[in-house]
Design a protein around this motif. Structure first.
Motif, short mmCIF file in Angstrom:
data_model
loop_
_atom_site.label_atom_id
_atom_site.label_comp_id
_atom_site.label_asym_id
_atom_site.label_seq_id
_atom_site.Cartn_x
_atom_site.Cartn_y
_atom_site.Cartn_z
N THR A 66 3.64 -3.98 3.50
CA THR A 66 4.68 -3.14 2.92
C THR A 66 4.07 -1.81 2.53
N VAL A 67 4.65 -0.73 3.06
CA VAL A 67 4.14 0.61 2.78
C VAL A 67 5.19 1.34 1.96
N SER A 68 4.81 1.74 0.76
CA SER A 68 5.75 2.43 -0.12
C SER A 68 5.63 3.94 0.06
N SER A 69 6.74 4.62 -0.13
CA SER A 69 6.75 6.08 0.04
C SER A 69 6.41 6.80 -1.25
N VAL A 117 0.86 -1.19 0.00
CA VAL A 117 0.00 0.00 0.00
C VAL A 117 0.89 1.23 0.00
N GLN A 118 0.39 2.30 -0.58
CA GLN A 118 1.14 3.56 -0.57
C GLN A 118 1.01 4.26 0.77
N PRO A 139 5.79 4.32 5.76
CA PRO A 139 6.80 3.29 5.47
C PRO A 139 7.39 2.65 6.73
N GLU A 140 7.41 3.36 7.84
CA GLU A 140 7.89 2.79 9.09
C GLU A 140 7.00 1.66 9.60
N ASP A 141 5.79 1.55 9.06
CA ASP A 141 4.88 0.46 9.47
C ASP A 141 5.16 -0.83 8.72
N THR A 142 6.08 -0.80 7.77
CA THR A 142 6.42 -2.00 7.01
C THR A 142 6.99 -3.06 7.93
N ALA A 143 6.39 -4.25 7.90
CA ALA A 143 6.80 -5.32 8.80
C ALA A 143 5.95 -6.56 8.50
#
Length: 122
Positions: A119-122, A12-13, A88-92
């Motif tokens: 996965t959070v994209s910037s 997700v963005q 993006p810091e929530d990517t895990a």
């Protein structure tokens, strides 16, 4: 070994939302606390949210307060984590587990699922 099943992860963005589900799948989540944990590469696993057996109380780590909401449906034996304003810091990898008491202390939890990647994209 019976374990819960997490789902709902994905790519997700930044600023977007996802809802994760944790299905008990042969376990029982009643009358247990259920917690959502996450582990990013190179970091320790942390509990981001936990909810008590009837949904009356919950606890969040500071970094997700106001963005994440944990809820449960005991009729469906499922716990959810709604994640808004993702960063993006929530990517895990996100995991769920159950515990006897409401807490975010990891060693109180057991019956871990396999996890779902967020996965959070910037």
């Amino acid at each position: 070994q019976v374990q819960p099943v997490e789902s709902g992860g994905g790519l997700v963005q930044a600023g977007g939302s996802l809802r994760l589900s944790c299905a008990a799948a042969g376990l029982s989540f009643t009358p247990y606390t259920v917690g959502w944990f996450r582990q990013a590469p190179g970091k320790e696993r942390e509990c981001v949210a936990a909810i008590n057996w009837n949904g009356g109380s919950s606890d969040y780590t500071e970094s997700v307060q106001g963005r994440f909401t944990i809820s449960r449906d005991n009729d469906k034996n499922t716990v959810y984590l709604l994640m808004n304003t993702l960063d993006p810091e929530d990517t895990a990898v996100y995991y769920c587990a159950r515990a006897q008491y409401l807490s975010r202390i990891e060693n109180g939890f057991g019956s871990w699922g396999q996890g779902t990647q967020v996965t959070v994209s910037s």
